[in-house]
Design a protein around this motif. Structure first.
Motif, short mmCIF file in Angstrom:
data_model
loop_
_atom_site.label_atom_id
_atom_site.label_comp_id
_atom_site.label_asym_id
_atom_site.label_seq_id
_atom_site.Cartn_x
_atom_site.Cartn_y
_atom_site.Cartn_z
N LEU A 1 -6.42 13.24 -53.24
CA LEU A 1 -5.37 12.23 -53.44
C LEU A 1 -4.77 12.68 -54.55
O LEU A 1 -5.52 13.25 -55.46
N LYS A 2 -3.26 12.16 -54.95
CA LYS A 2 -2.70 12.78 -55.94
C LYS A 2 -2.16 11.25 -56.56
O LYS A 2 -2.06 10.22 -55.94
N PRO A 3 -1.72 11.42 -57.95
CA PRO A 3 -1.27 10.28 -58.49
C PRO A 3 -0.20 9.65 -57.75
O PRO A 3 0.26 8.24 -57.65
N GLU A 4 0.76 10.28 -57.13
CA GLU A 4 1.84 9.76 -56.43
C GLU A 4 1.51 9.11 -54.82
O GLU A 4 2.38 8.37 -54.21
N ASP A 5 0.12 9.03 -54.55
CA ASP A 5 -0.42 8.35 -53.62
C ASP A 5 -0.62 6.93 -53.96
O ASP A 5 -0.96 6.08 -53.00
N THR A 6 -0.46 6.80 -55.42
CA THR A 6 -0.67 5.01 -55.63
C THR A 6 0.31 4.31 -55.04
O THR A 6 1.40 4.64 -55.16
N ALA A 7 -0.17 3.36 -54.27
CA ALA A 7 0.66 2.33 -53.78
C ALA A 7 -0.20 1.26 -53.30
O ALA A 7 -1.56 1.25 -53.30
N VAL A 8 0.60 0.16 -52.73
CA VAL A 8 -0.20 -0.96 -51.99
C VAL A 8 -0.10 -0.22 -50.25
O VAL A 8 0.88 0.03 -49.78
N TYR A 9 -1.23 -0.25 -49.63
CA TYR A 9 -1.35 0.27 -48.45
C TYR A 9 -1.45 -0.90 -47.51
O TYR A 9 -2.35 -1.86 -47.73
N TYR A 10 -0.79 -0.84 -46.49
CA TYR A 10 -0.66 -2.01 -45.51
C TYR A 10 -1.04 -1.36 -44.13
O TYR A 10 -0.61 -0.53 -43.68
N CYS A 11 -2.03 -2.23 -43.42
CA CYS A 11 -2.46 -2.01 -42.23
C CYS A 11 -1.34 -2.31 -41.24
O CYS A 11 -0.61 -3.56 -41.40
N TYR A 12 -1.07 -1.78 -40.03
CA TYR A 12 -0.04 -2.17 -39.27
C TYR A 12 -0.61 -2.08 -37.74
O TYR A 12 -1.20 -1.26 -37.31
N ALA A 13 0.23 -2.99 -36.88
CA ALA A 13 -0.44 -3.13 -35.34
C ALA A 13 0.99 -3.50 -34.81
O ALA A 13 1.67 -4.19 -35.22
N GLY A 14 1.52 -2.52 -33.66
CA GLY A 14 2.39 -3.00 -32.84
C GLY A 14 2.29 -3.42 -31.43
O GLY A 14 1.42 -2.59 -30.83
N ILE A 15 2.76 -4.41 -31.00
CA ILE A 15 2.42 -4.90 -29.69
C ILE A 15 4.09 -5.19 -29.37
O ILE A 15 4.87 -4.34 -29.35
N ALA A 16 4.36 -6.39 -28.93
CA ALA A 16 5.99 -6.73 -28.72
C ALA A 16 6.45 -7.00 -30.07
O ALA A 16 7.67 -6.72 -30.21
N ASN A 17 5.70 -7.55 -31.08
CA ASN A 17 5.90 -7.58 -32.41
C ASN A 17 5.40 -6.79 -33.36
O ASN A 17 4.33 -6.00 -32.86
N HIS A 18 5.69 -7.06 -34.48
CA HIS A 18 5.00 -6.04 -35.64
C HIS A 18 3.90 -7.02 -36.62
O HIS A 18 4.53 -8.06 -36.84
N TYR A 19 2.92 -6.38 -36.61
CA TYR A 19 1.94 -7.24 -37.60
C TYR A 19 1.64 -6.32 -38.81
O TYR A 19 1.35 -5.13 -38.51
N TRP A 20 1.48 -7.18 -39.74
CA TRP A 20 0.99 -6.51 -41.07
C TRP A 20 -0.17 -6.99 -41.54
O TRP A 20 -0.32 -8.45 -41.56
N GLY A 21 -1.09 -6.21 -42.54
CA GLY A 21 -2.12 -6.82 -43.28
C GLY A 21 -1.46 -7.18 -44.48
O GLY A 21 0.00 -6.96 -44.81
N GLN A 22 -2.29 -7.87 -45.36
CA GLN A 22 -1.76 -8.40 -46.76
C GLN A 22 -1.57 -7.21 -47.51
O GLN A 22 -1.06 -7.31 -48.67
N GLY A 23 -2.41 -6.11 -47.42
CA GLY A 23 -2.31 -4.82 -48.30
C GLY A 23 -3.32 -4.70 -49.31
O GLY A 23 -3.99 -5.75 -49.90
N THR A 24 -3.59 -3.60 -49.42
CA THR A 24 -4.75 -3.12 -50.27
C THR A 24 -4.34 -2.05 -51.45
O THR A 24 -3.71 -1.12 -51.10
N GLN A 25 -4.71 -2.39 -52.50
CA GLN A 25 -4.11 -1.45 -53.78
C GLN A 25 -4.88 -0.14 -53.76
O GLN A 25 -6.12 -0.18 -53.86
N VAL A 26 -4.30 1.03 -53.92
CA VAL A 26 -4.97 2.23 -54.04
C VAL A 26 -4.37 2.78 -55.43
O VAL A 26 -3.04 3.00 -55.29
N THR A 27 -5.03 3.33 -56.21
CA THR A 27 -4.52 3.67 -57.49
C THR A 27 -5.31 5.33 -57.83
O THR A 27 -6.54 5.10 -57.82
N VAL A 28 -4.43 6.11 -57.98
CA VAL A 28 -4.93 7.25 -58.29
C VAL A 28 -4.67 7.97 -59.64
O VAL A 28 -3.54 7.94 -60.05
N SER A 29 -5.61 8.07 -60.48
CA SER A 29 -5.44 8.22 -61.88
C SER A 29 -5.43 9.79 -62.04
O SER A 29 -6.07 10.74 -61.24
N SER A 30 -4.73 10.26 -62.92
CA SER A 30 -4.55 11.68 -63.29
C SER A 30 -5.38 12.36 -64.26
O SER A 30 -6.16 11.52 -64.70
#
Length: 114
Positions: A85-114
């Motif tokens: 992991l790199k500091p630039e990977d720091t972000a909120v990560y969202y789970c995704y599922a596709g059927i006829a529509n698109h579905y998203w999770g609420q997100g989980t924070q990933v923080t990478v310190s240098s």
């Protein structure tokens, strides 16, 4: 409707690893694509990884060779293993599922310190 729940985010030092998990519930029949996206502050949401029902995978250029997506169809879950992991990977990560529509999770924070 499909509900997605992420787990596994947190704080890690550069060079470390984290595993994110997503569990789908609800009307999950027919999901044909599963994956992860991320959004850093001030940036657009971007693709991290996708996996199809057939097992084909797609990765964003910035994570190729470091991240691995996998799925367990019996448990309706899919994971994202993030290595080197790199500091630039720091972000909120969202789970995704596709059927006829698109579905998203609420997100989980990933923080990478240098």
């Amino acid at each position: 409707q499909v509900q997605l729940a992420e787990s596994g985010g947190g704080l890690v030092q550069a060079g470390g690893s984290l595993r994110l998990s997503c569990e789908a519930s609800g009307s999950i029949f027919g999901i044909n694509i599963r994956g992860w996206y991320r959004q850093a502050p001030g940036k657009q949401r971007e693709l991290v990884a996708l996996i199809s029902n057939g097992g084909s995978t797609t990765y964003g250029d910035s994570v190729k060779g470091r991240f691995t997506i996998s799925r367990d169809n019996t448990k309706n879950t899919w994971d994202l293993l993030m290595n080197s992991l790199k500091p630039e990977d720091t972000a909120v990560y969202y789970c995704y599922a596709g059927i006829a529509n698109h579905y998203w999770g609420q997100g989980t924070q990933v923080t990478v310190s240098s």
